[in-house]
Design an enzyme around this catalytic site. Structure first.
Site, PDB file in Angstrom:
ATOM      1  CG  HIS A 266      -7.262  -2.649   7.751  1.00 21.44           C
ATOM      2  ND1 HIS A 266      -7.964  -3.699   7.260  1.00 21.44           N
ATOM      3  CD2 HIS A 266      -6.307  -3.196   8.694  1.00 21.44           C
ATOM      4  CE1 HIS A 266      -7.465  -4.834   7.931  1.00 21.44           C
ATOM      5  NE2 HIS A 266      -6.597  -4.572   8.082  1.00 21.44           N
ATOM      6  CG  HIS A 309     -11.244  -6.183  -0.503  1.00 21.38           C
ATOM      7  ND1 HIS A 309     -10.025  -7.008  -0.482  1.00 21.38           N
ATOM      8  CD2 HIS A 309     -10.972  -6.388   0.560  1.00 21.38           C
ATOM      9  CE1 HIS A 309      -8.671  -7.319   0.446  1.00 21.38           C
ATOM     10  NE2 HIS A 309     -10.383  -6.430   1.117  1.00 21.38           N
ATOM     11  CG  ASP A 367     -15.766  -3.659   6.636  1.00 19.17           C
ATOM     12  OD1 ASP A 367     -16.070  -4.172   7.567  1.00 19.17           O
ATOM     13  OD2 ASP A 367     -14.467  -3.170   6.136  1.00 19.17           O
TER      14      ASP A 367
HETATM   15  N1  CMC Z   1     -15.414   4.488  -4.549  1.00 17.96           N
HETATM   16  C1  CMC Z   1     -14.587   4.883  -6.152  1.00 17.96           C
HETATM   17  N2  CMC Z   1     -14.185   4.553  -6.169  1.00 17.96           N
HETATM   18  C2  CMC Z   1     -11.990   3.396  -5.397  1.00 17.96           C
HETATM   19  C3  CMC Z   1     -13.090   2.671  -4.409  1.00 17.96           C
HETATM   20  C4  CMC Z   1     -14.368   3.451  -4.360  1.00 17.96           C
HETATM   21  N3  CMC Z   1     -14.714   2.568  -3.103  1.00 17.96           N
HETATM   22  N4  CMC Z   1     -12.114   2.137  -4.505  1.00 17.96           N
HETATM   23  C5  CMC Z   1     -11.200   2.390  -5.814  1.00 17.96           C
HETATM   24  N5  CMC Z   1     -11.376   3.214  -6.225  1.00 17.96           N
HETATM   25  C6  CMC Z   1     -10.998   3.511  -7.879  1.00 17.96           C
HETATM   26  C7  CMC Z   1      -9.752   4.894  -7.535  1.00 17.96           C
HETATM   27  O1  CMC Z   1      -9.977   5.967  -7.788  1.00 17.96           O
HETATM   28  C8  CMC Z   1      -9.313   3.542  -8.553  1.00 17.96           C
HETATM   29  O2  CMC Z   1      -9.872   4.700 -10.205  1.00 17.96           O
HETATM   30  P1  CMC Z   1      -8.924   4.738 -11.204  1.00 17.96           P
HETATM   31  O3  CMC Z   1      -7.653   3.766 -11.383  1.00 17.96           O
HETATM   32  O4  CMC Z   1      -9.209   5.629 -12.320  1.00 17.96           O
HETATM   33  O5  CMC Z   1      -7.569   5.776 -10.450  1.00 17.96           O
HETATM   34  C9  CMC Z   1      -9.280   2.219  -8.667  1.00 17.96           C
HETATM   35  O6  CMC Z   1     -10.904   2.205  -8.092  1.00 17.96           O
HETATM   36  C10 CMC Z   1      -8.220   1.233  -8.593  1.00 17.96           C
HETATM   37  O7  CMC Z   1      -8.707   2.236  -6.593  1.00 17.96           O
HETATM   38  P2  CMC Z   1      -7.034   1.764  -5.910  1.00 17.96           P
HETATM   39  O8  CMC Z   1      -7.117   2.920  -4.386  1.00 17.96           O
HETATM   40  O9  CMC Z   1      -6.235   1.813  -6.626  1.00 17.96           O
HETATM   41  O10 CMC Z   1      -7.475   0.455  -5.226  1.00 17.96           O
HETATM   42  P3  CMC Z   1      -6.736  -0.104  -3.898  1.00 17.96           P
HETATM   43  O11 CMC Z   1      -6.557  -1.375  -4.109  1.00 17.96           O
HETATM   44  O12 CMC Z   1      -5.429   0.444  -3.375  1.00 17.96           O
HETATM   45  O13 CMC Z   1      -7.726   0.581  -2.577  1.00 17.96           O
HETATM   46  C11 CMC Z   1      -8.994   0.045  -1.189  1.00 17.96           C
HETATM   47  C12 CMC Z   1      -8.587  -0.489  -2.029  1.00 17.96           C
HETATM   48  C13 CMC Z   1     -10.084  -1.079  -0.240  1.00 17.96           C
HETATM   49  C14 CMC Z   1      -8.834   0.516  -0.290  1.00 17.96           C
HETATM   50  C15 CMC Z   1      -9.818   0.684  -1.511  1.00 17.96           C
HETATM   51  O14 CMC Z   1     -10.848   0.392  -2.887  1.00 17.96           O
HETATM   52  C16 CMC Z   1     -11.183   1.689  -1.174  1.00 17.96           C
HETATM   53  O15 CMC Z   1     -10.620   3.111  -1.081  1.00 17.96           O
HETATM   54  N6  CMC Z   1     -12.232   1.251  -0.625  1.00 17.96           N
HETATM   55  C17 CMC Z   1     -12.569   2.109   0.347  1.00 17.96           C
HETATM   56  C18 CMC Z   1     -12.952   1.498   1.382  1.00 17.96           C
HETATM   57  C19 CMC Z   1     -13.192   0.617   1.925  1.00 17.96           C
HETATM   58  O16 CMC Z   1     -14.744   0.058   1.624  1.00 17.96           O
HETATM   59  N7  CMC Z   1     -12.091  -0.485   2.673  1.00 17.96           N
HETATM   60  C20 CMC Z   1     -12.141  -1.911   3.708  1.00 17.96           C
HETATM   61  C21 CMC Z   1     -11.862  -3.000   2.634  1.00 17.96           C
HETATM   62  S1  CMC Z   1     -12.653  -3.849   3.086  1.00 17.96           S
HETATM   63  C22 CMC Z   1     -12.928  -4.756   5.156  1.00 17.96           C
HETATM   64  C23 CMC Z   1     -10.527  -4.819   5.418  1.00 17.96           C
HETATM   65  O17 CMC Z   1      -9.795  -5.889   4.408  1.00 17.96           O
HETATM   66  O18 CMC Z   1     -10.417  -4.082   6.082  1.00 17.96           O
END
Ligand code: CMC
Length: 428
Positions: A266, A309, A367
């Protein structure tokens, strides 16, 4: 209220269950599942992927189209024509202020920026190397021990005063976290500076000399505050709502929100972006490709921080505006050729053209750029999430106010229990 209904057929039940469907102004319809409990059923939605937990009129996001509206106004227009305190007024009150209302609001915020002198002792109880988010969480929670006169959550005037106090004091408390960590004296706010300038002043002035706010950097700071101001029912806002649903006081609720924001998935992501850039280290193509491969490797927990995201599956509209500000700041400071910033730009280019990221719709989020701007301004990495918390306070308190002023019910999720069935305690 509902003219549409969903029909649910459940094996073992004699009759179908009718569930009302409600439509909002825009966005997906919601199916009202509250009646399921009386049929012995719960819904199951870990991570709240498909659950609308409340009704709200504050912020709307269309993740597919990359739309973010605050009280109906697109974020791009607000970022261009408005400023943070006007946005605060809008989020809190639902409408843009008239010039008189704006002057009165800004005057009120400016005159609430000092914190109770006794609060300084709280800072002194922390280790100098404590994470500033740990300190912020503690001191914001402690505000409820200082401002007893605005704690009646059922009194609209108390709610308003608490909101003013939180918005006004957050920059002061955030800058104090920094000053404490570097062993410098706390700097008091100045009433002739605007909100963003005042924050930079409290961060960078010392008793030996005043920091002269650079207008490009103050504008960038104001933009960062604006772009983080609210984001509907994200994890920290939902935490504030859940905490507030118990009747807890607003300062305690915001402290809970700060705790939720701290996580790297987050608000902690802006700090994690810079940590990642440090870890990548040397600005070489080979090195950058190595980290891209790691991000794609399912057996490696490494993720490209600042990408992806939960809601935005096209682009993050805040990131677009932030990128513009990023370019302005780097130009102003002559940092266009900074090696770490070059790595960031290269990562962005690769991720935007690589099948893995395209397929999964992983774009740079807000971010990614805010971390780069904050670093260029001279703000230490461990303060990034504190600045996010400062900015988001208005969103949290607006949601809290909306919830407490309405028909509030304590938040109490249910579960799919997979533990032991009843069993006897073994005889001894
Ligand atoms: N780098 C590499 N792979 C990723 C990333 C990333 N940053 N984000 C998602 N993936 C992949 C993940 O491994 C999955 O792949 P597969 O379908 O092959 O298993 C797919 O993309 C979907 O990911 P998810 O974890 O199911 O997606 P989510 O919606 O649960 O997670 C997230 C969203 C923001 C937690 C995630 O994208 C992440 O960890 N990003 C990095 C952290 C980040 O930048 N967070 C800030 C968000 S914006 C600020 C805020 O509003 O808080």
């Amino acid at each position: 209220m509902a003219d549409k209904k969903a029909i649910l057929t459940v094996p073992g039940l004699d009759e179908n269950i009718e569930l009302p469907i409600y439509s909002g102004t825009v966005g997906p319809d919601v199916v009202d599942v509250r009646g399921l409990t009386s049929k012995g059923l719960f819904t199951y939605d870990p991570g709240f992927v498909s659950t609308a937990a409340c009704e709200s009129a504050i912020t709307y996001i269309d993740g597919g189209k990359g739309v973010l509206l605050h009280r109906g106004y697109p974020i791009e227009q607000l970022a261009k024509h408005s400023h943070y305190l006007e946005l605060c007024y809008l989020l809190l009150n639902g409408e843009l202020p008239t010039p008189e209302e704006e002057e009165k609001f800004e005057n009120t915020i400016t005159h609430h920026t000092m914190v109770h002198e006794q609060l300084l002792q709280f800072y002194k109880g922390f280790r100098r190397d404590a994470h500033p988010m740990a300190i912020l969480c503690g001191v914001v929670g402690a505000l409820s021990a200082f401002y007893h006169d605005s704690l009646d959550i059922n009194n609209p005037r108390d709610r308003e005063v608490s909101a003013f106090r939180l918005i006004a004091k957050m920059p002061t408390m955030a800058a104090m976290c920094y000053k404490y960590s570097v062993g410098q004296p706390f700097i008091y706010p100045k009433n002739d500076l605007n909100y963003a300038e005042n924050f930079l002043h409290m961060m960078f002035s010392t008793p030996c000399g005043d920091y002269q706010p650079n207008p490009v950097l103050s504008k960038a700071m104001d933009r960062i505050f604006m772009l983080h101001a609210d984001h509907e029912q994200n994890a920290s806002t939902s935490t504030v709502r859940l905490t507030g649903s118990t009747g807890a006081n607003p300062f305690a609720c915001i402290a809970a929100g700060i705790a939720a924001l701290w996580g790297p998935s987050h608000g902690g992501a802006n700090e994690a972006v810079l940590t990642m850039l440090d870890e990548i280290g040397e600005d070489s193509e080979e090195n950058i490709q190595h980290f891209i491969s790691r991000a794609k490797d399912k057996n490696d927990p490494f993720r490209l921080m600042g990408f992806g995201h939960r809601v935005y599956r096209n682009f993050d509209p805040r990131a677009k505006v932030m990128k513009e500000t990023c370019d302005e700041v780097l130009k102003e400071l002559g940092l266009e050729n900074d090696p770490q910033l070059h790595i960031a730009k290269r990562l962005e280019e690769i991720a935007l053209s690589d099948e893995y990221f395209i397929e999964r719709q992983l774009y740079p989020n807000v971010d990614f750029y805010s971390g780069i701007i904050l670093k260029a301004i001279g703000i230490p990495t461990n303060m990034f999430t504190v600045i996010f918390a400062l900015s988001r306070t208005v969103g949290w308190i607006s949601h809290w106010k909306e919830m407490v002023s309405g028909d509030n019910k304590i938040g109490r999720p249910r579960q799919l229990y997979t533990g032991h069935d009843v069993r006897d305690y073994p005889a001894k």
